[in-house]
Design a protein around this motif. Sequence first.
Motif, PDB file in Angstrom:
ATOM      1  N   LYS A 155      -7.287   0.423  -0.260  1.00 21.30           N
ATOM      2  CA  LYS A 155      -6.496  -0.190  -1.325  1.00 21.30           C
ATOM      3  C   LYS A 155      -5.757   0.881  -2.100  1.00 21.30           C
ATOM      4  CE  LYS A 155      -9.575  -4.164  -1.911  1.00 21.30           C
ATOM      5  NZ  LYS A 155     -10.420  -4.923  -2.868  1.00 21.30           N
ATOM      6  N   TYR A 156      -4.649   0.467  -2.716  1.00 22.16           N
ATOM      7  CA  TYR A 156      -3.866   1.387  -3.531  1.00 22.16           C
ATOM      8  C   TYR A 156      -4.607   1.682  -4.829  1.00 22.16           C
ATOM      9  CZ  TYR A 156      -0.096   3.234  -6.387  1.00 22.16           C
ATOM     10  OH  TYR A 156       0.665   4.023  -7.198  1.00 22.16           O
ATOM     11  N   LYS A 157      -4.677   2.963  -5.181  1.00 20.53           N
ATOM     12  CA  LYS A 157      -5.348   3.370  -6.411  1.00 20.53           C
ATOM     13  C   LYS A 157      -4.295   3.872  -7.384  1.00 20.53           C
ATOM     14  CE  LYS A 157      -9.541   4.688  -3.937  1.00 20.53           C
ATOM     15  NZ  LYS A 157     -10.487   5.800  -3.600  1.00 20.53           N
ATOM     16  N   TRP A 160       0.505  -0.383 -11.231  1.00 23.95           N
ATOM     17  CA  TRP A 160       1.669  -1.007 -10.616  1.00 23.95           C
ATOM     18  C   TRP A 160       2.113  -2.198 -11.470  1.00 23.95           C
ATOM     19  CZ3 TRP A 160       0.332  -6.014  -8.980  1.00 23.95           C
ATOM     20  CH2 TRP A 160      -1.037  -6.263  -8.844  1.00 23.95           C
ATOM     21  N   PRO A 168      -0.979  -6.809  -4.948  1.00 24.70           N
ATOM     22  CA  PRO A 168      -0.934  -5.357  -5.152  1.00 24.70           C
ATOM     23  C   PRO A 168      -0.133  -4.673  -4.050  1.00 24.70           C
ATOM     24  CG  PRO A 168      -3.052  -5.990  -4.253  1.00 24.70           C
ATOM     25  CD  PRO A 168      -2.323  -7.267  -4.538  1.00 24.70           C
ATOM     26  N   PRO A 169       0.375  -3.487  -4.309  1.00 22.10           N
ATOM     27  CA  PRO A 169       1.120  -2.764  -3.266  1.00 22.10           C
ATOM     28  C   PRO A 169       0.173  -2.224  -2.197  1.00 22.10           C
ATOM     29  CG  PRO A 169       0.911  -1.399  -5.212  1.00 22.10           C
ATOM     30  CD  PRO A 169       0.350  -2.745  -5.579  1.00 22.10           C
ATOM     31  N   GLY A 170       0.740  -1.828  -1.076  1.00 22.96           N
ATOM     32  CA  GLY A 170      -0.051  -1.226  -0.015  1.00 22.96           C
ATOM     33  C   GLY A 170      -0.564   0.148  -0.407  1.00 22.96           C
ATOM     34  N   TYR A 171      -1.607   0.593   0.285  1.00 25.13           N
ATOM     35  CA  TYR A 171      -2.242   1.852  -0.109  1.00 25.13           C
ATOM     36  C   TYR A 171      -1.377   3.061   0.206  1.00 25.13           C
ATOM     37  CZ  TYR A 171      -3.547   2.698   4.790  1.00 25.13           C
ATOM     38  OH  TYR A 171      -3.528   2.934   6.137  1.00 25.13           O
ATOM     39  N   ARG A 172      -0.297   2.884   0.970  1.00 25.19           N
ATOM     40  CA  ARG A 172       0.613   3.997   1.254  1.00 25.19           C
ATOM     41  C   ARG A 172       1.804   4.054   0.298  1.00 25.19           C
ATOM     42  NH1 ARG A 172      -0.434   2.304   6.742  1.00 25.19           N
ATOM     43  NH2 ARG A 172      -1.567   3.890   7.912  1.00 25.19           N
ATOM     44  N   TRP A 173       1.848   3.175  -0.695  1.00 23.71           N
ATOM     45  CA  TRP A 173       2.988   3.145  -1.619  1.00 23.71           C
ATOM     46  C   TRP A 173       3.036   4.435  -2.435  1.00 23.71           C
ATOM     47  CZ3 TRP A 173       3.297   1.137  -7.091  1.00 23.71           C
ATOM     48  CH2 TRP A 173       4.636   1.020  -7.505  1.00 23.71           C
ATOM     49  N   ASP A 174       4.240   5.014  -2.579  1.00 18.13           N
ATOM     50  CA  ASP A 174       4.395   6.279  -3.285  1.00 18.13           C
ATOM     51  C   ASP A 174       4.699   6.108  -4.766  1.00 18.13           C
ATOM     52  OD1 ASP A 174       6.881   5.212  -3.029  1.00 18.13           O
ATOM     53  OD2 ASP A 174       7.821   6.978  -2.121  1.00 18.13           O
ATOM     54  N   GLY A 175       4.705   4.852  -5.284  1.00 13.66           N
ATOM     55  CA  GLY A 175       4.934   4.625  -6.706  1.00 13.66           C
ATOM     56  C   GLY A 175       6.384   4.440  -7.086  1.00 13.66           C
TER      57      GLY A 175
END
Length: 208
Positions: A155-157, A160, A168-175
């Motif tokens: 999960k994205y930490k 957001w 929620p966004p994917g765990y690879r999202w760069d913000g």
Amino acid sequence: MSSGQKAGLLTSKEIQEEAARARQLEQRAMERLAEERRKNNDDDDGEETIYRDSSGRKVDPKLAKAEQARQRKLEIERQERKMEWGKGLVQRNEQDRRRRQLEEEAHKPMARYADDVEYNQGLRDEDRWNDPAAGFLTKKSSTSTGKGKQMVRPKYKGGWKPNRFMIPPGYRWDGVDRSNGYEDQFLLQQNSRKSLAAEAHAWSTEDM
């Protein structure tokens, strides 16, 4: 090397071959030594070359070679034991499992058909890292695999912005927000409508 032993890392097969070669050399040296001793006993008049070491003591080259071969054999056996002791418990269990599996496969028929229960069960129990359905379709019992492993999706930490469905966004999202701003406008209109409705309700009940 000067002793004739191979240098560097050796496999177990090479170490066994070295041990067998050392035993043969030792046996041949002992046989030659016994033969020459018999010849010397038969002919005591013959002159013999005397060998001495650095301290001046007499040295029998045949005994020295036999001792060298014995030391080399002991070193090879020590390396064999060291390689065997260096194996971990997991590697030994895996080796035993493979040996038992090969013994079982040797008694099975060569042909396998589509209704082979054991083969199909083995394919079902196999873990595949790129299987997208492994987390929710494959149900493995703890008795069949030995471990009750379950796939956990990362999960994205981080923080957001909320959206309509709170996805929620994917765990690879760069913000970085790369949207066209529709979600912000949609939520702003919703909030303004709720605010106007709350204001109208408060105004209508003001005189009560």
